[in-house]
Design a protein around this motif. Structure first.
Motif, mmCIF file in Angstrom:
data_model
loop_
_atom_site.group_PDB
_atom_site.id
_atom_site.type_symbol
_atom_site.label_atom_id
_atom_site.label_comp_id
_atom_site.label_asym_id
_atom_site.label_seq_id
_atom_site.Cartn_x
_atom_site.Cartn_y
_atom_site.Cartn_z
ATOM 1 N N GLY A 12 0.886 -1.152 -0.019
ATOM 2 C CA GLY A 12 0.248 0.189 0.261
ATOM 3 C C GLY A 12 0.988 1.481 0.321
ATOM 4 O O GLY A 12 2.167 1.081 0.708
ATOM 5 N N ALA A 36 -3.174 4.331 -3.178
ATOM 6 C CA ALA A 36 -4.554 5.574 -2.825
ATOM 7 C C ALA A 36 -4.546 6.574 -3.106
ATOM 8 O O ALA A 36 -3.251 7.504 -2.570
ATOM 9 C CB ALA A 36 -4.777 4.587 -1.659
ATOM 10 N N ARG A 37 -5.172 7.341 -3.108
ATOM 11 C CA ARG A 37 -4.983 8.704 -2.912
ATOM 12 C C ARG A 37 -4.507 9.542 -1.504
ATOM 13 O O ARG A 37 -4.101 10.383 -1.675
ATOM 14 C CB ARG A 37 -6.513 9.544 -2.788
ATOM 15 N N GLN A 43 -6.073 6.724 3.015
ATOM 16 C CA GLN A 43 -6.600 5.756 3.191
ATOM 17 C C GLN A 43 -5.789 5.020 1.846
ATOM 18 O O GLN A 43 -6.485 3.147 2.238
ATOM 19 C CB GLN A 43 -6.992 5.821 1.048
ATOM 20 N N VAL A 44 -5.297 4.670 2.581
ATOM 21 C CA VAL A 44 -4.021 3.508 2.853
ATOM 22 C C VAL A 44 -4.273 2.587 3.935
ATOM 23 O O VAL A 44 -4.379 1.407 3.731
ATOM 24 C CB VAL A 44 -2.496 4.233 2.421
ATOM 25 N N LYS A 78 -6.737 0.651 3.662
ATOM 26 C CA LYS A 78 -7.076 -0.742 2.787
ATOM 27 C C LYS A 78 -6.550 -1.305 3.462
ATOM 28 O O LYS A 78 -7.067 -2.602 3.634
ATOM 29 C CB LYS A 78 -6.756 -0.101 1.437
#
Length: 255
Positions: free
Chosen positions: A133, A157-158, A162-163, A166
């Protein structure tokens, strides 16, 4: 209390509404405790408070431009923004223009993070082929040789938050994070759902830099930042959000 400081500082810039603003870059990939972005505008966080306090002390209203990481260099070169903070000279060594750097202000530790129950320590090169990630457009020098060889693959990821989300959802087994973001993320979860640091990837000092433009009081800005660091103001803001007074550790990060 965390949001109160940011709110007071933001309100304090209102009296400068008719004056030339000091335009700061805010990376949309940042997460708390660095910055919280609501409706396209930073509302609280370590960097929000530091930048707003700086602008107030130099007598300019703070204006924040939330940009994708890939847009930051061109925005600085084209004069769309005046200042970037939480950055290393190594990250922007190819950018064109005349800039002045502050003294080191922050200490960043990048870590490899595993899902709950992951081994306590690992060596990245010993991992089997898999996705890791990462934040879109962020560079990870320690892992780049493994990405280049195809041994590890980026799963972008943005944002940093978010990383980590996930990773918790087990979309992959490992991810990269800075220490502050990991600690903040784990505070919101019970012990059995907290992510685990499994390796330290890089430690470095980070600063701010400003365009050397006659329209900007660059030297006054740099002096103010130096005073904020020396007086303990910046470290106090860090401690407000993280509970720890890390600030800058002499001798503990690469120059």
């Amino acid at each position: 209390m965390r949001s109160a400081m940011g709110a007071l500082l933001l309100l304090g810039t209102g009296c400068f509404a008719d004056e030339v603003p000091l335009r700061f870059a805010v990376t949309d990939g940042w997460a708390m405790p660095m910055v919280q972005i609501d409706r396209g505008r930073p509302t609280q966080g370590i960097l929000t408070d530091v930048m707003t306090s700086l602008a107030t002390q130099v007598g300019m209203p703070a204006q924040f431009h939330v940009l994708a990481r890939a847009r930051l260099d061109s925005a600085m070169e084209q004069g769309e923004i005046d200042m970037r903070c939480y950055v290393s000279p190594d990250w922007v060594k190819d950018i064109e223009g005349d800039y002045l750097w502050s003294v080191p202000l922050f200490f960043q530790r990048d870590v490899l993070v595993g899902s709950p129950g992951a081994a306590a320590a690992i060596t990245p090169s010993a991992l089997t082929q898999q996705s890791i990630g990462t934040v879109l457009s962020y560079s990870y020098p320690t892992l780049q040789p493994l990405f280049d060889s195809g041994h590890l693959r980026r799963d972008d990821a943005r944002s940093q938050d978010q990383v980590l989300a996930k990773l918790l959802a087990r979309r992959y087994r490992y991810a990269v994070s800075n220490q502050w973001a990991l600690d903040w993320f784990n505070q919101r979860h019970s012990a059995d759902r907290q992510l685990r640091q499994v390796a330290v990837l890089q430690e470095q000092q980070l600063s701010c830099y400003v365009r050397n433009d006659p329209k900007i009081p660059a030297q006054r800005i740099l002096r103010t930042l130096s005073n904020m660091k020396r007086s303990g103001e910046i470290d106090a803001i860090i401690q407000l959000y993280t509970g720890r007074n890390e600030g800058l550790r002499d001798g503990d990060a690469s120059p």
